[in-house]
Write a protein that holds these residues in place. Structure first.
Motif, PDB file in Angstrom:
ATOM      1  N   LEU A 130       0.832  -1.209   0.000  1.00 38.85           N
ATOM      2  CA  LEU A 130       0.000   0.000   0.000  1.00 38.85           C
ATOM      3  C   LEU A 130       0.866   1.259   0.000  1.00 38.85           C
ATOM      4  CD1 LEU A 130      -2.826  -1.005   2.507  1.00 38.85           C
ATOM      5  CD2 LEU A 130      -2.985  -0.806   0.020  1.00 38.85           C
ATOM      6  N   MET A 131       1.929   1.261   0.814  1.00 39.56           N
ATOM      7  CA  MET A 131       2.812   2.425   0.887  1.00 39.56           C
ATOM      8  C   MET A 131       3.532   2.647  -0.444  1.00 39.56           C
ATOM      9  SD  MET A 131       6.087   3.023   3.406  1.00 39.56           S
ATOM     10  CE  MET A 131       7.035   1.727   2.576  1.00 39.56           C
ATOM     11  N   PHE A 132       4.111   1.585  -0.976  1.00 44.02           N
ATOM     12  CA  PHE A 132       4.817   1.679  -2.259  1.00 44.02           C
ATOM     13  C   PHE A 132       3.872   2.127  -3.366  1.00 44.02           C
ATOM     14  CE2 PHE A 132       5.756  -0.375  -6.323  1.00 44.02           C
ATOM     15  CZ  PHE A 132       7.020   0.140  -6.596  1.00 44.02           C
ATOM     16  N   GLY A 133       2.692   1.509  -3.403  1.00 42.26           N
ATOM     17  CA  GLY A 133       1.722   1.873  -4.432  1.00 42.26           C
ATOM     18  C   GLY A 133       1.300   3.319  -4.337  1.00 42.26           C
ATOM     19  N   LEU A 134       1.081   3.803  -3.110  1.00 42.00           N
ATOM     20  CA  LEU A 134       0.675   5.197  -2.922  1.00 42.00           C
ATOM     21  C   LEU A 134       1.763   6.158  -3.384  1.00 42.00           C
ATOM     22  CD1 LEU A 134      -1.278   7.331  -1.765  1.00 42.00           C
ATOM     23  CD2 LEU A 134      -0.109   7.055   0.433  1.00 42.00           C
ATOM     24  N   LEU A 135       3.010   5.915  -2.965  1.00 47.77           N
ATOM     25  CA  LEU A 135       4.112   6.824  -3.313  1.00 47.77           C
ATOM     26  C   LEU A 135       4.316   6.893  -4.821  1.00 47.77           C
ATOM     27  CD1 LEU A 135       6.786   5.966  -0.581  1.00 47.77           C
ATOM     28  CD2 LEU A 135       5.092   7.791  -0.582  1.00 47.77           C
TER      29      LEU A 135
ATOM     30  N   GLY B 289       9.618   1.188  -8.866  1.00 45.07           N
ATOM     31  CA  GLY B 289       9.217   2.526  -9.307  1.00 45.07           C
ATOM     32  C   GLY B 289       8.021   2.451 -10.227  1.00 45.07           C
ATOM     33  N   GLY B 290       7.993   3.303 -11.212  1.00 46.12           N
ATOM     34  CA  GLY B 290       6.902   3.339 -12.170  1.00 46.12           C
ATOM     35  C   GLY B 290       7.240   4.355 -13.252  1.00 46.12           C
ATOM     36  N   TYR B 291       6.338   4.536 -14.198  1.00 49.49           N
ATOM     37  CA  TYR B 291       6.601   5.504 -15.262  1.00 49.49           C
ATOM     38  C   TYR B 291       5.307   5.881 -15.966  1.00 49.49           C
ATOM     39  CZ  TYR B 291       6.464   1.289 -18.192  1.00 49.49           C
ATOM     40  OH  TYR B 291       6.088   0.114 -18.817  1.00 49.49           O
ATOM     41  N   VAL B 292       5.349   7.053 -16.600  1.00 49.18           N
ATOM     42  CA  VAL B 292       4.307   7.499 -17.509  1.00 49.18           C
ATOM     43  C   VAL B 292       4.969   7.654 -18.876  1.00 49.18           C
ATOM     44  CG1 VAL B 292       2.836   9.441 -18.151  1.00 49.18           C
ATOM     45  CG2 VAL B 292       2.843   8.623 -15.792  1.00 49.18           C
ATOM     46  N   ARG B 293       4.524   6.870 -19.834  1.00 46.34           N
ATOM     47  CA  ARG B 293       5.149   6.898 -21.168  1.00 46.34           C
ATOM     48  C   ARG B 293       4.365   7.855 -22.064  1.00 46.34           C
ATOM     49  NH1 ARG B 293       5.114   3.287 -25.731  1.00 46.34           N
ATOM     50  NH2 ARG B 293       3.674   1.905 -24.618  1.00 46.34           N
ATOM     51  N   VAL B 294       5.004   8.961 -22.392  1.00 49.01           N
ATOM     52  CA  VAL B 294       4.393  10.010 -23.208  1.00 49.01           C
ATOM     53  C   VAL B 294       4.929   9.913 -24.625  1.00 49.01           C
ATOM     54  CG1 VAL B 294       4.149  12.500 -23.517  1.00 49.01           C
ATOM     55  CG2 VAL B 294       4.097  11.521 -21.213  1.00 49.01           C
ATOM     56  N   ALA B 295       4.069  10.064 -25.616  1.00 50.14           N
ATOM     57  CA  ALA B 295       4.486  10.007 -27.019  1.00 50.14           C
ATOM     58  C   ALA B 295       5.561  11.047 -27.295  1.00 50.14           C
ATOM     59  CB  ALA B 295       3.288  10.237 -27.936  1.00 50.14           C
ATOM     60  N   GLY B 296       6.626  10.619 -27.958  1.00 37.96           N
ATOM     61  CA  GLY B 296       7.696  11.540 -28.334  1.00 37.96           C
ATOM     62  C   GLY B 296       8.857  11.574 -27.369  1.00 37.96           C
ATOM     63  N   GLU B 297       8.672  11.067 -26.122  1.00 38.37           N
ATOM     64  CA  GLU B 297       9.797  11.027 -25.186  1.00 38.37           C
ATOM     65  C   GLU B 297      10.820  10.000 -25.621  1.00 38.37           C
ATOM     66  OE1 GLU B 297       8.813  12.393 -20.732  1.00 38.37           O
ATOM     67  OE2 GLU B 297       7.885  10.492 -21.286  1.00 38.37           O
TER      68      GLU B 297
END
Length: 418
Positions: free
Chosen positions: A9-14, A62-70
């Motif tokens: 829960l902590m990891f997911g929230l952060l 961790g995690g990421y947001v993959r944006v077109a063009g990055e």
């Protein structure tokens, strides 16, 4: 099991809060967000809503947001390539079949002469074995179909690079910013639920069988003098006690508007690098939403300062890499903190949140700070750095960060299990 649930829960929230910052500001700027991911590696769970694929992945790093063009687009149409086209009701191309065209019998198969899916949104080509040139307009939300998987095209105005310097900088900064906001919110909740330390030297709890209990101290006593020296803040009382292990101290306390003289001998307590005195009392806490707000900013600042000081020591060699902790070390610390109560767990979550925000702002490749550095260089130069060169730098940086993560995790395992 409690620790595992608390850690997840902590990891997911952060991570969620951090990536949501990137996500929401990318959307506000009109960028195409291809994926919102929690974790790395193989997909454990996924679903698609509108333009974005939401995934939970196996490795909690961790995690990421993959944006077109990055990053370079996976599919690139070349002259001479055979593709299939399907159309919407307006006659515009809405599906581009890259392979397995036999599975799409209604697709119009052509040989590409030219394809511009960035600006003109047009494809020019010929029917196979025909000489007549054909022109096709492409829908801005058309999709590639490759191996029966659909991927939306990204016109230039939906790509990261098309946005202004300020929009890109804000999208990159938004992740760490959301971690700072989360820290402030948690400390406000803690201040409201648990209470905030009193402004004066007011005693809250007195431990049983402690020097303070033996001397006659009670909950609600206010320390006003020690050895004739006026005391107005808890820190002054605390410092005096710590500096006088096993030395008798005469204290004046205000108990229900009556001044009482008490003598106490602080117990000797040895830490790793010093000897201090301790009498066994805790500061009184008061519940106030109004005071909780400035208290939360003070706590956030305190933790941020502590983290920056320790980072400075790491850079100057005062700390070694062996002192760093990865996911295994954080899990072990979480296990110990969960056993001390929910409030301490919340405080630990807040501390990790501000830590995540600061670490991500470091000007290192692959981190938000490294990407912000490139955006800043573009603002100074007046033109962007070559995307391929920047991509190589971030790739190398990411590889080095993963190597550091492996080393730190191995150190954690040795420290805990070997």
């Amino acid at each position: 099991m409690t620790t595992i649930i608390a850690f997840i829960l902590m990891f997911g929230l952060l991570v969620f809060v951090h990536e949501f910052g990137h996500f929401i500001f990318a959307k506000r700027a009109g960028m195409l967000v291809r994926e919102f991911a929690i974790g790395f590696g193989p997909k454990v769970f996924s679903f698609k809503n509108n333009e974005t694929l939401y995934t939970i992945r196996l490795l909690p790093l961790g995690g990421y947001v993959r944006v077109a063009g990055e990053d370079p687009e996976i599919i690139d149409l070349k002259a001479g390539q055979h593709i299939g086209l399907e159309f919407n009701d307006e006659g515009d191309v809405n599906k581009i079949i890259v392979n397995n065209k036999s599975k799409h019998p209604n697709a119009h198969v052509i040989e590409i002469e030219k394809a511009d899916l960035d600006h003109a949104l047009a494809i020019t080509g010929y029917e196979v074995d025909e000489e007549e040139k054909l022109h096709f307009k492409v829908d801005p939300k058309a999709v590639f179909v490759m191996d029966e998987t659909e991927t939306q095209i990204a016109p230039y105005d939906r790509q990261f690079a098309s946005k202004t310097v300020s929009q890109r900088a804000m999208q990159l900064f938004a992740g760490p910013m959301m971690n700072f906001i989360l820290t402030i919110v948690i400390f406000i909740l803690l201040g409201f639920m648990q209470g905030i330390p009193a402004d004066n030297a007011l005693i809250g709890d007195v431990q049983e069988d402690s020097p303070a209990a033996e001397a006659g101290f009670q909950k609600g006593d206010e320390i006003v003098q020690i050895e004739g020296t006026p005391i107005s803040k808890w820190e002054e009382f605390q410092q005096t006690v710590q500096n006088n292990p096993e030395n008798e101290l005469s204290m004046t306390v205000n108990r229900n508007n009556e001044m009482i003289e008490l003598n106490v001998i602080p117990r000797r307590l040895e830490t790793q690098d010093m000897v201090i005195g301790q009498v066994g009392v805790q500061i009184a806490l008061e519940k106030s939403f109004i005071k909780a707000v400035p208290y939360s900013f003070e706590q956030t600042y305190m933790w941020a300062k502590l983290i920056l000081v320790n980072l400075g020591k790491l850079v100057t060699g005062q700390f070694s890499i062996d002192m760093l902790s990865g996911p295994v070390g954080i899990y072990d610390a979480t296990d110990q903190i969960v056993q001390t109560g929910f409030m301490n767990f919340l405080s630990w979550t807040a501390a990790l949140s501000v830590n995540l925000g600061i670490i991500n702002l470091l000007p290192l490749p692959a981190l938000d700070g490294g990407r912000l550095l490139f955006v800043g260089l573009e603002a100074v130069r007046g033109k962007p750095i070559d995307p391929h060169k920047e991509g190589v730098v971030h790739f190398i940086g990411f590889a080095l960060l993963m190597l550091l993560m492996i080393v730190v995790t191995w150190n954690d395992i040795q420290r805990l299990f070997l």
